[in-house]
Design an enzyme around this catalytic site. Structure first.
Site, PDB file in Angstrom:
ATOM      1  CG  ASP A   1      22.433  11.960  -4.367  1.00 45.44           C
ATOM      2  OD1 ASP A   1      23.662  11.778  -4.312  1.00 45.44           O
ATOM      3  OD2 ASP A   1      21.852  12.867  -3.733  1.00 45.44           O
TER       4      ASP A   1
ATOM      5  CE1 TYR B   1      19.656  16.044   0.944  1.00 46.13           C
ATOM      6  CE2 TYR B   1      19.342  14.193  -0.541  1.00 46.13           C
ATOM      7  CZ  TYR B   1      19.960  15.387  -0.228  1.00 46.13           C
ATOM      8  OH  TYR B   1      20.872  15.922  -1.116  1.00 46.13           O
TER       9      TYR B   1
ATOM     10  CE  LYS C   1      24.499  13.836  -1.458  1.00 41.71           C
ATOM     11  NZ  LYS C   1      23.048  13.747  -1.509  1.00 41.71           N
TER      12      LYS C   1
ATOM     13  CG  HIS D   1      25.466  16.717   2.714  1.00 42.40           C
ATOM     14  ND1 HIS D   1      24.275  16.103   3.026  1.00 42.40           N
ATOM     15  CD2 HIS D   1      25.193  17.512   1.646  1.00 42.40           C
ATOM     16  CE1 HIS D   1      23.338  16.515   2.192  1.00 42.40           C
ATOM     17  NE2 HIS D   1      23.870  17.365   1.343  1.00 42.40           N
TER      18      HIS D   1
HETATM   19  N1  LIG Z   1      25.011  17.584  -2.063  1.00 40.82           N
HETATM   20  C1  LIG Z   1      24.172  18.569  -1.832  1.00 40.82           C
HETATM   21  O1  LIG Z   1      24.442  19.477  -1.021  1.00 40.82           O
HETATM   22  C2  LIG Z   1      22.866  18.607  -2.558  1.00 40.82           C
HETATM   23  C3  LIG Z   1      22.069  19.751  -2.506  1.00 40.82           C
HETATM   24  C4  LIG Z   1      20.869  19.761  -3.225  1.00 40.82           C
HETATM   25  C5  LIG Z   1      20.509  18.642  -3.971  1.00 40.82           C
HETATM   26  N2  LIG Z   1      21.277  17.516  -3.978  1.00 40.82           N
HETATM   27  C6  LIG Z   1      20.900  16.298  -4.740  1.00 40.82           C
HETATM   28  O2  LIG Z   1      20.635  16.654  -6.080  1.00 40.82           O
HETATM   29  C7  LIG Z   1      19.312  16.247  -6.430  1.00 40.82           C
HETATM   30  C8  LIG Z   1      18.719  17.173  -7.469  1.00 40.82           C
HETATM   31  O3  LIG Z   1      18.678  18.505  -7.015  1.00 40.82           O
HETATM   32  P1  LIG Z   1      17.333  19.250  -6.540  1.00 40.82           P
HETATM   33  O4  LIG Z   1      16.338  18.262  -6.085  1.00 40.82           O
HETATM   34  O5  LIG Z   1      17.758  20.301  -5.592  1.00 40.82           O
HETATM   35  O6  LIG Z   1      16.838  20.031  -7.838  1.00 40.82           O
HETATM   36  P2  LIG Z   1      16.613  19.711  -9.399  1.00 40.82           P
HETATM   37  O7  LIG Z   1      16.765  18.278  -9.700  1.00 40.82           O
HETATM   38  O8  LIG Z   1      17.405  20.726 -10.135  1.00 40.82           O
HETATM   39  O9  LIG Z   1      15.080  20.148  -9.572  1.00 40.82           O
HETATM   40  C9  LIG Z   1      14.056  19.457  -8.932  1.00 40.82           C
HETATM   41  C10 LIG Z   1      12.752  20.253  -9.121  1.00 40.82           C
HETATM   42  O10 LIG Z   1      12.412  20.324 -10.500  1.00 40.82           O
HETATM   43  C11 LIG Z   1      11.137  19.708 -10.724  1.00 40.82           C
HETATM   44  N3  LIG Z   1      11.277  18.934 -11.972  1.00 40.82           N
HETATM   45  C12 LIG Z   1      12.029  17.836 -12.195  1.00 40.82           C
HETATM   46  N4  LIG Z   1      11.946  17.441 -13.471  1.00 40.82           N
HETATM   47  C13 LIG Z   1      11.118  18.314 -14.096  1.00 40.82           C
HETATM   48  C14 LIG Z   1      10.627  18.427 -15.413  1.00 40.82           C
HETATM   49  N5  LIG Z   1      10.984  17.564 -16.346  1.00 40.82           N
HETATM   50  N6  LIG Z   1       9.789  19.464 -15.698  1.00 40.82           N
HETATM   51  C15 LIG Z   1       9.420  20.352 -14.732  1.00 40.82           C
HETATM   52  N7  LIG Z   1       9.852  20.297 -13.458  1.00 40.82           N
HETATM   53  C16 LIG Z   1      10.697  19.278 -13.143  1.00 40.82           C
HETATM   54  C17 LIG Z   1      10.882  18.839  -9.516  1.00 40.82           C
HETATM   55  O11 LIG Z   1       9.497  18.766  -9.221  1.00 40.82           O
HETATM   56  P3  LIG Z   1       8.641  17.385  -9.173  1.00 40.82           P
HETATM   57  O12 LIG Z   1       9.249  16.486  -8.171  1.00 40.82           O
HETATM   58  O13 LIG Z   1       7.290  17.890  -8.806  1.00 40.82           O
HETATM   59  O14 LIG Z   1       8.693  16.826 -10.578  1.00 40.82           O
HETATM   60  C18 LIG Z   1      11.597  19.613  -8.419  1.00 40.82           C
HETATM   61  O15 LIG Z   1      10.773  20.656  -7.936  1.00 40.82           O
HETATM   62  C19 LIG Z   1      18.595  16.282  -5.081  1.00 40.82           C
HETATM   63  O16 LIG Z   1      17.357  15.622  -5.084  1.00 40.82           O
HETATM   64  C20 LIG Z   1      19.623  15.662  -4.179  1.00 40.82           C
HETATM   65  O17 LIG Z   1      19.638  14.249  -4.342  1.00 40.82           O
HETATM   66  C21 LIG Z   1      22.466  17.495  -3.283  1.00 40.82           C
END
Ligand SMILES: NC(=O)c1ccc[n+]([C@@H]2O[C@H](COP(=O)([O-])OP(=O)(O)OC[C@H]3O[C@@H](n4cnc5c(N)ncnc54)[C@H](OP(=O)(O)O)[C@@H]3O)[C@@H](O)[C@H]2O)c1
Length: 280
Positions: free
Chosen positions: A49, A54, A83, A116
């Protein structure tokens, strides 16, 4: 029941989308990004994704190409989402933004293209563009992100094609039950962003107690709760050990009682903006 990392949900147009994928928000262009995408594919992920905003579609494309070559699998076996950003919402501008994303990713088609954010007065023209791209076969499925129920209702009033996906912030502090029920009624697959609340839930005691029972981590319990709930999930990590561990959730099942305990953590709190109140 979802049995492995490559299991799929069938969207309302028949397209199959993996329940589990890798997110790459906030990962900048460079080797860390390329390696994260390659690690994911090597570890069995079949969904990635990204988004124009980004600023990392080049590296995502490179990681996909190299990852597929190393794993000896074809383009059709990986599900790629991007997106359209807010400043590109409009009929012609959305088509142009799609072409740019596709070129950066180095792909001939996308599996899923999303609006988005629901920018007032703009998302309907953008939706017509997505419908055109879909009818032309440039994208296998189309959907939205950050749409509340009222945004979906408004969009569907004029749409030819119902969105196949709504990708929203969703985690144990924001369980989105009403939206989930609405999506279910309308055949829209719900997808969770920031499923780990960007790391903020990982020291939650209730989740830790549940995790201990299953000999799993808090992250694994949350991600398992997503798929057992019928929600597609896309946790982000750039560390190979976490990429692998996050996906190791297909050898246990949370009981109904534990699912309910996790649901009860809901406080309707967000790490991102409320889609009714954003200024970008
Ligand atoms: N549509 C939208 O508006 C929107 C908005 C936000 C996000 N997204 C999508 O959703 C995806 C996921 O959301 P997100 O990146 O915001 O947050 P998330 O997946 O909830 O959390 C990511 C964070 O958690 C850490 N992490 C991941 N696995 C871990 C584990 N097993 N133990 C400890 N820490 C861990 C990662 O660090 P490390 O990388 O250092 O492991 C990173 O700092 C995004 O990457 C994006 O593709 C979409």
């Amino acid at each position: 029941m979802v049995k492995n990392l490559q299991d799929t949900t069938t969207l309302h147009n028949g397209v199959k989308m993996p329940w589990f994928g890798l997110g790459v928000f906030k990962v900048e262009e460079g080797p860390e990004l390329v390696n994260a995408v390659k690690s994911a594919i090597k570890n069995g992920y079949r969904s990635i994704d990204t988004a124009a905003i980004y600023g990392n579609e080049d590296g995502v494309g490179k990681g996909i190409q190299e990852g597929l070559a190393e794993a000896g699998i074809s383009r059709e076996e990986v599900f790629v989402t991007s997106k359209v950003w807010n400043s590109d919402l409009g009929y012609e501008s959305t088509i142009a933004a799609f072409e740019t994303s596709l070129a950066k990713l180095g792909l001939e088609y996308l599996d899923l293209y999303l609006i988005h954010w629901p920018v007032e007065g703009k998302y309907k023209d953008a939706w017509r563009a997505l419908e055109t791209l879909y009818k032309e076969g440039r994208v296998k499925a189309i959907g939205v992100s950050n749409f509340h129920i009222h945004h979906l209702e408004d969009l569907m009033k004029d749409a030819d094609i119902k969105p196949m996906i709504d990708q929203v912030e969703l985690h144990p502090r924001l369980t989105q039950k009403e939206l989930q029920a609405f999506c279910k009624e309308n055949g829209i697959q719900l997808e969770a962003w920031s499923p780990l609340m960007q790391g903020q839930l990982l020291d939650n005691e209730t989740l830790q107690e549940i995790a201990n029972k299953y000999n799993k981590s808090v992250a694994q319990v949350i991600l398992r709760w997503d798929v057992q709930n019928g929600v597609v999930t896309i946790p982000k990590s750039t560390k190979e050990h976490r990429i692998a561990a996050n996906a190791d959730i297909f050898d246990f099942e949370l009981t109904k009682e534990d699912m309910a305990v996790i649901d009860s953590l809901n406080q309707n709190t967000r790490v991102g903006p409320d889609p009714d109140n954003f200024d970008f």
